[in-house]
Design an enzyme around this catalytic site. Structure first.
Site, PDB file in Angstrom:
ATOM      1  N   GLU A 200       0.552  -0.854   0.236  1.00  0.00           N
ATOM      2  CA  GLU A 200      -0.147   0.017   0.255  1.00  0.00           C
ATOM      3  C   GLU A 200       0.857   1.415   0.031  1.00  0.00           C
ATOM      4  O   GLU A 200       2.636   1.138   0.661  1.00  0.00           O
ATOM      5  CB  GLU A 200      -0.817  -0.334   1.201  1.00  0.00           C
ATOM      6  N   LYS A 237       0.339  -0.834  19.349  1.00  0.00           N
ATOM      7  CA  LYS A 237       0.197   0.735  20.412  1.00  0.00           C
ATOM      8  C   LYS A 237       0.251   0.784  21.580  1.00  0.00           C
ATOM      9  O   LYS A 237       0.591  -0.115  22.950  1.00  0.00           O
ATOM     10  CB  LYS A 237      -1.856   0.324  20.586  1.00  0.00           C
ATOM     11  N   GLU A 289      -7.550  -2.185   8.449  1.00  0.00           N
ATOM     12  CA  GLU A 289      -7.527  -3.627   8.484  1.00  0.00           C
ATOM     13  C   GLU A 289      -9.258  -3.546   9.379  1.00  0.00           C
ATOM     14  O   GLU A 289      -9.481  -2.948   9.756  1.00  0.00           O
ATOM     15  CB  GLU A 289      -7.363  -4.196   8.804  1.00  0.00           C
ATOM     16  N   ARG A 293     -12.941  -9.412  16.327  1.00  0.00           N
ATOM     17  CA  ARG A 293     -11.994  -9.448  17.756  1.00  0.00           C
ATOM     18  C   ARG A 293     -12.616  -9.023  19.397  1.00  0.00           C
ATOM     19  O   ARG A 293     -12.213  -6.929  18.312  1.00  0.00           O
ATOM     20  CB  ARG A 293     -10.807 -10.134  18.603  1.00  0.00           C
ATOM     21  N   ARG A 339      -0.992   0.910  29.213  1.00  0.00           N
ATOM     22  CA  ARG A 339      -0.433  -0.134  28.678  1.00  0.00           C
ATOM     23  C   ARG A 339       0.739  -0.417  30.050  1.00  0.00           C
ATOM     24  O   ARG A 339       1.582  -0.188  29.137  1.00  0.00           O
ATOM     25  CB  ARG A 339      -0.090  -0.926  27.361  1.00  0.00           C
TER      26      ARG A 339
END
Length: 455
Positions: A200, A237, A289, A293, A339
């Protein structure tokens, strides 16, 4: 409603699912490897069953053992969480064949949207904007060179079956293409057993914007707003927030409508995420994309929308309609997630497994949530993901959320292992981040070089 579900995962997401199921009055079965015998999810579930040794391939990825555990315990459904088998259509198909409900989309839809090339083709049919790129799989460097010349540099090489940042390379010119293609293809083959690539044009600089969607078997599809996931390291991320400061009312309506259109086109059921790249200079966005889930960062959406995504997953899998309609969904305030990992940011983020000798999780006040499977005395095994907790905050506005996150990270205390808490505290306090002035290149090109200079 189901009487009992099996959670085919571990760590904080397994704990999260167990808690949601218990609040719905649903019994739970935890699976575990021998390395996870003392894990929190094992203690919290109503039942627990060992499915193999420490290696994931022999336990959490062992389809036969997991399905046997479901049959042996009488579980009617399996929640895969994220990672492991969560986007494996073969596993979803085996569940269907054994009359065990897979809490997620059908195997057919997973095949359609899990493969990036198939997903791209479907989005073109649906009228969702996609970036210029190859029309099918790319297997050789000669093909890659020809396509890159037609598209124009810089480009992104991506594994067709990829995820988690694997099999992805940025290429700025023809000299970089061949070695980058060979490396990405080898990485994809090793990680997914599939070396097919696609190409791409790189949208740079860009914002990584994703839209949370929910669908049910009655054909209802709604969105729960967007998340900004632009703060990334090596395509992984690090920090997420909702809503995005880069999006105004008109663009928000356009990008969420595109996400709903994408989900409706494939008759999507359960929770999913449509990911886009936003070119801030032009205001154009492009489909990247779909994740079929629940996402690691789903709590920020739960805070701003008031919708419990995991409970909706279980209800939808049970055949229920979504508990909310689009007109019922309202958004309030601002949410941020950090996180926290057992890793050493000063040593190239090397994993830091070991025994937690002391643990204090931040608490107190409205709008603070810590999702974790850690406890004092727990030994973090070296075999799995290094994430030990997610700190999620919600404020009336972005400034309040930022201040609340700073407060929470200052309170977080863990001894026995090295963590990225200080790294996250510096990131959330950086002037660019406070101003909302960042894109996908910021962490790697601006923040990290300065951070790693420090003693």
């Amino acid at each position: 409603m189901f009487n009992k579900i099996l959670i085919a995962n571990r760590g904080e997401i397994a704990v999260r699912i167990i808690r949601a199921a218990r609040e719905l009055g649903v019994g739970t079965v935890a699976i575990y490897s021998t390395a996870d015998r003392d894990a929190l999810h094992v203690h919290l579930a109503d039942e627990a069953i060992c499915v193999g040794p420490a290696r994931s391939t022999e336990s959490y990825l062992n389809m036969n053992n997991i399905l046997s555990a479901a049959v042996a315990t009488g579980a009617q459904a399996i929640h895969p969480g994220f990672g492991f088998l969560s986007e494996n259509s073969k596993f979803a198909r085996l569940c269907e064949e054994m009359n065990i409900k897979f809490i997620g989309p059908s195997a057919k839809v997973m095949d359609m949207m899990g493969d990036k090339i198939n997903a791209r083709a479907e989005m073109i049919k649906a009228g969702v904007p996609v970036t210029p790129g190859s029309e099918g799989e790319v297997h050789t460097t000669d093909e890659a060179v020809k396509i890159a010349e037609e598209i124009g540099y810089p480009i992104m090489l991506k594994a067709s079956a990829g995820g988690g940042g694997k099999g992805i390379r940025k290429v700025n010119n023809v000299e970089e293409l061949v070695p980058a293609f060979e490396a990405a293809q080898a990485e994809a083959q090793a990680a997914f057993g599939n070396g097919a690539m696609f190409i791409e044009r790189m949208i740079f600089p860009a914002r990584h914007i994703e839209v949370q969607i929910l669908g049910d078997s009655q054909g209802n599809v709604i969105h729960l707003g967007e998340r900004d996931c632009s703060l990334q390291r090596n395509n992984q991320k690090v920090l997420e927030e909702s809503p995005s400061v880069a999006i105004g009312h008109t663009l928000r309506n356009e990008i969420t409508a595109a996400a709903v259109k994408a989900a409706q086109h494939v008759s999507y059921e359960n929770a999913g995420t449509i990911e886009f790249l936003l070119d801030e200079s032009s205001g154009k966005f492009y489909f990247m994309e779909m994740n079929t889930r629940v996402q690691v960062e789903h709590p920020v959406t739960e805070f701003v929308s008031g919708v419990d995504i995991v409970k909706e997953q279980i209800r939808v899998a049970n055949g229920n309609e979504l508990s909310v309609k689009q007109e019922d969904v309202t958004f309030s305030g601002h949410a941020i997630e950090c996180r926290l990992n057992a890793e050493n940011p000063k040593f190239n983020f090397a994993p830091s497994p070991g025994k937690i000798t002391n643990l204090f999780l931040p608490s107190g006040g409205v709008g603070l949530r810590v999702d974790s499977a850690m406890y004092s005395g727990y030994s973090i095994p070296p075999y799995y993901d290094s994430m030990i907790a997610k700190v999620i905050v919600h404020g009336e506005n972005r400034f309040e959320a930022l201040m609340k996150m700073q407060r929470a990270l200052l309170e977080f205390d863990v001894e026995g292992v090295i963590t990225n808490v200080d790294f996250q505290l510096e990131l959330i306090s950086d002037p660019h981040v406070v101003a909302g002035d960042y894109d996908t290149s910021f962490l790697g090109n601006v923040f990290l070089p300065e951070y790693q200079k420090e003693d």
